[in-house]
Design a protein around this motif. Structure first.
Motif, PDB file in Angstrom:
ATOM      1  N   LEU A   1       0.814  -1.213   0.000  1.00 50.05           N
ATOM      2  CA  LEU A   1       0.000   0.000   0.000  1.00 50.05           C
ATOM      3  C   LEU A   1       0.849   1.265   0.000  1.00 50.05           C
ATOM      4  N   ALA A   2       1.971   1.244   0.679  1.00 52.59           N
ATOM      5  CA  ALA A   2       2.857   2.415   0.685  1.00 52.59           C
ATOM      6  C   ALA A   2       3.391   2.690  -0.719  1.00 52.59           C
TER       7      ALA A   2
ATOM      8  N   VAL B   1       9.573  15.158 -17.788  1.00 52.23           N
ATOM      9  CA  VAL B   1       8.720  15.036 -16.611  1.00 52.23           C
ATOM     10  C   VAL B   1       8.080  13.654 -16.559  1.00 52.23           C
ATOM     11  N   VAL B   2       7.603  13.168 -17.693  1.00 54.36           N
ATOM     12  CA  VAL B   2       7.008  11.830 -17.738  1.00 54.36           C
ATOM     13  C   VAL B   2       8.057  10.771 -17.413  1.00 54.36           C
ATOM     14  N   LEU B   3       9.266  10.938 -17.925  1.00 49.22           N
ATOM     15  CA  LEU B   3      10.342   9.994 -17.641  1.00 49.22           C
ATOM     16  C   LEU B   3      10.688   9.982 -16.155  1.00 49.22           C
ATOM     17  N   CYS B   4      10.778  11.152 -15.541  1.00 48.59           N
ATOM     18  CA  CYS B   4      11.089  11.219 -14.105  1.00 48.59           C
ATOM     19  C   CYS B   4       9.988  10.574 -13.273  1.00 48.59           C
ATOM     20  N   THR B   5       8.739  10.806 -13.650  1.00 46.89           N
ATOM     21  CA  THR B   5       7.625  10.207 -12.921  1.00 46.89           C
ATOM     22  C   THR B   5       7.637   8.690 -13.065  1.00 46.89           C
ATOM     23  N   ALA B   6       7.832   8.197 -14.274  1.00 52.12           N
ATOM     24  CA  ALA B   6       7.875   6.749 -14.493  1.00 52.12           C
ATOM     25  C   ALA B   6       9.054   6.129 -13.761  1.00 52.12           C
ATOM     26  N   LEU B   7      10.188   6.803 -13.762  1.00 46.93           N
ATOM     27  CA  LEU B   7      11.362   6.296 -13.055  1.00 46.93           C
ATOM     28  C   LEU B   7      11.107   6.237 -11.552  1.00 46.93           C
TER      29      LEU B   7
ATOM     30  N   TYR C   1       8.197   5.712 -10.101  1.00 45.58           N
ATOM     31  CA  TYR C   1       7.348   4.546  -9.876  1.00 45.58           C
ATOM     32  C   TYR C   1       8.162   3.256  -9.926  1.00 45.58           C
ATOM     33  N   ILE C   2       9.048   3.142 -10.897  1.00 46.20           N
ATOM     34  CA  ILE C   2       9.844   1.927 -11.053  1.00 46.20           C
ATOM     35  C   ILE C   2      10.764   1.730  -9.853  1.00 46.20           C
ATOM     36  N   VAL C   3      11.426   2.786  -9.419  1.00 50.81           N
ATOM     37  CA  VAL C   3      12.335   2.681  -8.276  1.00 50.81           C
ATOM     38  C   VAL C   3      11.561   2.335  -7.012  1.00 50.81           C
ATOM     39  N   LEU C   4      10.397   2.950  -6.834  1.00 44.49           N
ATOM     40  CA  LEU C   4       9.607   2.655  -5.641  1.00 44.49           C
ATOM     41  C   LEU C   4       9.116   1.217  -5.637  1.00 44.49           C
TER      42      LEU C   4
ATOM     43  N   PHE D   1       1.991   6.103  -3.525  1.00 46.37           N
ATOM     44  CA  PHE D   1       2.861   7.131  -4.088  1.00 46.37           C
ATOM     45  C   PHE D   1       2.186   7.823  -5.281  1.00 46.37           C
ATOM     46  N   GLY D   2       1.420   7.073  -6.058  1.00 49.38           N
ATOM     47  CA  GLY D   2       0.671   7.669  -7.168  1.00 49.38           C
ATOM     48  C   GLY D   2      -0.357   8.667  -6.680  1.00 49.38           C
TER      49      GLY D   2
END
Length: 93
Positions: A22-23, A65-71, A73-76, A27-28
């Motif tokens: 859930l954590a 910005v989209v790349l940073c957001t996707a990155l 999510y992936i790292v999290l 994040f989204g």
């Protein structure tokens, strides 16, 4: 074994798996809340700059910005998977 040791060592370790999930998923919601906060209070921020760049057709910044957001999510999600293995030793095999 004492009851406290059983609860702390065995029960809470198994109960942490849904909490970690859930954590990572919340994040989204945190990011979407940042968008709403910037819009309501007119705070210049990450998303406000992205919206302005999209209107001005500066697509490289929008893609960044989209790349940073996707990155993020992936790292999290990767950190959540690593935390699963640290919390539950049965997943190590």
């Amino acid at each position: 074994m004492s009851e406290a040791r059983v609860v702390l060592h065995h029960a809470l370790r198994n109960a942490l798996i849904p909490v970690i999930t859930l954590a990572a998923l919340d994040f989204g919601a945190l990011l979407s809340g940042a968008v709403l906060t910037e819009q309501v209070f007119t705070i210049p921020g990450f998303w406000q700059a992205d919206r302005r760049r999209g209107v001005n057709r500066d697509y490289a910044v929008v893609q960044g910005v989209v790349l940073c957001t996707a990155l993020a999510y992936i790292v999290l999600n990767l950190l959540a998977d690593v935390a699963y293995v640290l919390v539950n030793p049965r997943l190590r095999g």
